[in-house]
Motif scaffolding. Structure first.
Motif, PDB file in Angstrom:
ATOM      1  N   LEU A   1     -29.284  19.204 -13.061  1.00 41.97           N
ATOM      2  CA  LEU A   1     -28.848  17.801 -13.139  1.00 41.97           C
ATOM      3  C   LEU A   1     -28.613  17.225 -11.746  1.00 41.97           C
ATOM      4  CD1 LEU A   1     -26.322  17.764 -16.133  1.00 41.97           C
ATOM      5  CD2 LEU A   1     -28.721  17.027 -16.093  1.00 41.97           C
ATOM      6  N   GLU A   2     -27.922  17.999 -10.889  1.00 38.35           N
ATOM      7  CA  GLU A   2     -27.666  17.541  -9.522  1.00 38.35           C
ATOM      8  C   GLU A   2     -28.975  17.469  -8.738  1.00 38.35           C
ATOM      9  OE1 GLU A   2     -24.343  18.259 -11.483  1.00 38.35           O
ATOM     10  OE2 GLU A   2     -25.627  19.970 -11.056  1.00 38.35           O
ATOM     11  N   ALA A   3     -29.882  18.427  -8.995  1.00 40.60           N
ATOM     12  CA  ALA A   3     -31.169  18.429  -8.289  1.00 40.60           C
ATOM     13  C   ALA A   3     -31.993  17.197  -8.668  1.00 40.60           C
ATOM     14  CB  ALA A   3     -31.936  19.712  -8.613  1.00 40.60           C
ATOM     15  N   VAL A   4     -31.994  16.878  -9.972  1.00 41.67           N
ATOM     16  CA  VAL A   4     -32.744  15.709 -10.445  1.00 41.67           C
ATOM     17  C   VAL A   4     -32.143  14.436  -9.854  1.00 41.67           C
ATOM     18  CG1 VAL A   4     -33.170  14.269 -12.493  1.00 41.67           C
ATOM     19  CG2 VAL A   4     -33.647  16.738 -12.551  1.00 41.67           C
ATOM     20  N   ASP A   5     -30.825  14.333  -9.870  1.00 39.16           N
ATOM     21  CA  ASP A   5     -30.156  13.164  -9.311  1.00 39.16           C
ATOM     22  C   ASP A   5     -30.546  12.965  -7.841  1.00 39.16           C
ATOM     23  OD1 ASP A   5     -28.026  11.067  -9.309  1.00 39.16           O
ATOM     24  OD2 ASP A   5     -27.132  12.432  -7.844  1.00 39.16           O
ATOM     25  N   ALA A   6     -30.509  14.047  -7.079  1.00 42.66           N
ATOM     26  CA  ALA A   6     -30.863  13.958  -5.652  1.00 42.66           C
ATOM     27  C   ALA A   6     -32.331  13.566  -5.495  1.00 42.66           C
ATOM     28  CB  ALA A   6     -30.582  15.294  -4.964  1.00 42.66           C
ATOM     29  N   ALA A   7     -33.192  14.180  -6.303  1.00 39.37           N
ATOM     30  CA  ALA A   7     -34.637  13.938  -6.174  1.00 39.37           C
ATOM     31  C   ALA A   7     -34.992  12.493  -6.513  1.00 39.37           C
ATOM     32  CB  ALA A   7     -35.408  14.907  -7.079  1.00 39.37           C
ATOM     33  N   VAL A   8     -34.379  11.969  -7.580  1.00 36.98           N
ATOM     34  CA  VAL A   8     -34.685  10.599  -8.012  1.00 36.98           C
ATOM     35  C   VAL A   8     -34.139   9.596  -7.008  1.00 36.98           C
ATOM     36  CG1 VAL A   8     -34.198   8.863  -9.790  1.00 36.98           C
ATOM     37  CG2 VAL A   8     -34.858  11.197 -10.451  1.00 36.98           C
ATOM     38  N   ARG A   9     -32.884   9.801  -6.588  1.00 37.73           N
ATOM     39  CA  ARG A   9     -32.275   8.841  -5.653  1.00 37.73           C
ATOM     40  C   ARG A   9     -32.979   8.855  -4.300  1.00 37.73           C
ATOM     41  NH1 ARG A   9     -26.013  10.173  -5.993  1.00 37.73           N
ATOM     42  NH2 ARG A   9     -25.828   8.529  -4.432  1.00 37.73           N
ATOM     43  N   ALA A  10     -33.480  10.014  -3.879  1.00 40.00           N
ATOM     44  CA  ALA A  10     -34.144  10.093  -2.566  1.00 40.00           C
ATOM     45  C   ALA A  10     -35.652   9.861  -2.687  1.00 40.00           C
ATOM     46  CB  ALA A  10     -33.866  11.448  -1.925  1.00 40.00           C
TER      47      ALA A  10
END
Lengths: 297, 308
Positions: free
Chosen positions: A237-246
């Motif tokens: 979940l944290e990885a997806v959040d970082a990937a989408v936001r960046a």
């Protein structure tokens, strides 16, 4: 450049048939730049197999040179170092970079690993290769050429790569995330990232921004992470959040918990894909890192 | 008593399909006497799985568990599982850790270093179990309830200890890591380049001789001798100063001691299962008809000796 995965596991090596596909070795990746230089990030037990493969190259003849970037010095990120064959070959040279307040403190940490109570090597001085150990303090945004700088601060130019480094929170300590950029291609390594509830900082997101590949901590399932928040790791979940936001192009899951069998990592990958799609990341490619995998950047 | 193998590998753990059968975890052996306390010998990565099982199996999950942990020496492959031993994080559990006394550092400090910042996130004094350290001197003998423990030193850099357990009418020896006693005296000094083989100076030769006698005494008539079998003969010739033996060295000690069974153990991390099979077959052929039994240790193998 291209990146190869030699160890994708967190905490402690996990041998056994249930980890054969993704691999049971702890964290280690190698990056071969377009110009042919070698940069290694982290030295978990995956470094043993990397070292063995390098012995068939100039490193076997004592003519190799590489940079080793350490995210932090927990065992699973340095325990392959004393078993990395090229460091025993006179003539090879390694520049080791890692997080510490000073270079001598980082050297002391690696020296402690070789102490005779723990290792038959006794001291770094008994390694055959020459080694320079340099601390990478926090990124202050001003670019320097390492060959002239007396104090090494990221970002810097290393082996033709522009290197940026910023610390992520990681339980009681921090872990450096690295961005390696060659021409218009960029690779980010962000293992052992224990973000607060609001996720990565803006500065960290700018380090991840538009990366061609983001290798991101995916130690836990969201359920296990909730039980073990203080350990300072991410779930997908944290990885997806970082990937989408960046707005990265390709997310690579990394640093799986030692108790996760291959089938469970398959399941986490499927859940991660669904989460990416639901969060507006349909165009972000997803790979679950596995030992032996090589990806072009 | 029952003896179960949780890690049989030397030097460093080796995950991957070529080590699935013998196992890739570093050294850890569990001993469960019929009428005695729980005993663990060495704390390599195999200890992690043992800890998980103990939390299910015995009183450890409820914080009433107790175990005696005998450490051959504190090289990484013999202690690296301890920070991942689940019973350590359950209050009420008790661990008694035994290892050789050192001149410069207390045993607790050696183990605390492994778990301290910046190497590991949970410092040793933050673990919840009660952990007591007991330092052993050469030739120490002591009892763990009905189990008689004796020990003697081995030929290894920084010095390792071999242990013998007598209980339930049977005896088990654990002897790793050690070089043979013919070539180089391995103690505290770092040896960069090995000297010529077979020619130790008289002072060293005398010490090696005494060390071998001590080990043969320890193995005398033992039902099981679990012994360092890391090298082939060729590997030993290249690295005699690393402090490891070949199966031939193990056979020689077992025969001199009249031991009943040799357990091959502490395999090279570079040895695939198939290559190890070949070595085990050769060893079996060599001892055929001599009365010495050969057992190849592998993860999850459980042996029973004496009363059960």
């Amino acid at each position: 450049m291209e990146v190869t995965f030699w160890g994708v596991r967190g905490s402690i090596p996990a041998p056994g048939p249930e980890t054969n596909r993704y691999g049971g070795n702890t964290s280690c990746i190698s990056v071969r730049t377009g110009a042919g230089r070698l940069v290694i990030v982290d030295m978990g037990t995956g470094a043993v197999n990397l070292g063995r493969s390098l012995m068939n190259t100039e490193f076997g003849a004592g003519q190799g040179e590489a940079s080793l970037l350490l995210s932090h010095t927990h065992w699973d990120h340095i325990q392959g170092f004393p078993f990395f064959s090229p460091i025993f070959v006179p003539g090879n040279h390694f520049n080791v970079y890692g997080a510490a307040r000073s270079s001598s403190m980082l050297e002391g940490i690696l020296e402690g690993q070789m102490n005779p109570h723990f290792s038959p090597i006794y001291t770094l001085k008994n390694l055959g290769a020459s080694i320079s150990i340099l601390a990478v303090p926090v990124d202050d945004g001003k670019l320097r050429d390492l060959s002239s700088a007396t104090r090494r601060r990221a970002p810097f130019i290393l082996d033709g790569l522009l290197v940026r480094a910023l610390p992520n929170p990681h339980g009681p300590t921090t872990s450096l995330a690295y961005r390696l950029q060659e021409d218009d291609r960029s690779l980010v390594y962000a293992s052992d990232a224990g973000y607060p509830a609001e996720g990565p900082t803006e500065a960290m997101l700018s380090l991840y921004q538009d990366a061609d590949i983001l290798i991101h901590d995916c130690t836990y399932s969201p359920e296990d992470r909730a039980q073990r928040l203080s350990r300072g790791f991410s779930s997908y979940l944290e990885a997806v959040d970082a990937a989408v936001r960046a707005r990265v192009k390709h997310l690579v899951m990394f640093h799986y918990d030692q108790d996760y069998a291959d089938d469970f990592v398959d399941e986490l990958q499927a859940r991660c894909r669904a989460e990416l799609d639901a969060r507006g990341g349909k165009d972000i490619k997803l790979t679950a890192a596995a030992e032996g995998l090589t990806l072009p950047v | 008593m029952k003896i179960r193998f949780w890690g049989v590998r030397g030097s460093y753990p080796v995950p991957g399909p070529t080590t699935n059968r013998y196992g890739g975890n570093t050294s850890c052996v569990e001993v469960r006497p019929k009428n005695g306390p729980h005993i663990i010998i060495d704390a390599g990565t195999g200890l992690r799985r043992l800890g998980k099982e103990l939390m299910q199996r015995d009183a450890f999950g409820e914080g009433r568990g107790s175990s005696h942990v005998l450490i051959s020496h504190t090289h990484w492959d013999h202690i690296q599982g301890l920070p991942f031993f689940a019973p350590l994080y359950q209050s009420g559990n008790q661990l008694f850790v035994y290892a050789r006394q050192r001149d410069d550092t207390h045993l607790r400090a050696v183990f605390a270093t492994q778990s301290e910042d910046p190497y590991f996130p949970v410092p040793f004094n933050a673990t919840k179990a009660d952990v007591a350290f007991r330092e052993l001197v050469e030739g120490a003998r002591f009892s763990l309830g009905p189990v008689q423990v004796s020990c003697t030193r081995l030929n290894h850099p920084w010095i390792a200890m071999a242990y013998r357990l007598d209980c339930d009418g049977a005896s088990v020896v654990y002897a790793t890591d050690t070089a043979p006693f013919t070539d180089i005296l391995l103690e505290n000094e770092f040896i960069k380049t090995p000297p010529r083989l077979g020619d130790p100076n008289p002072e060293h030769a005398a010490k090696l001789h005494a060390m071998r006698d001590g080990l043969v005494d320890l193995c005398r008539g033992a039902d099981l001798v679990i012994y360092d079998s890391q090298f082939t003969a060729e590997e030993y010739r290249q690295r005699p100063h690393w402090g490891h033996s070949t199966p031939d060295d193990a056979i020689a000690i077992c025969n001199a001691a009249g031991a009943k069974n040799l357990v091959l153990f502490h395999y090279s991390p570079e040895r695939s299962d198939d290559a190890q099979d070949v070595i085990v077959d050769e060893v079996r052929k060599k001892v055929e008809g001599t009365g010495l039994g050969i057992i190849a240790a592998q993860e999850q193998l459980e042996l029973t000796v004496g009363d059960d």
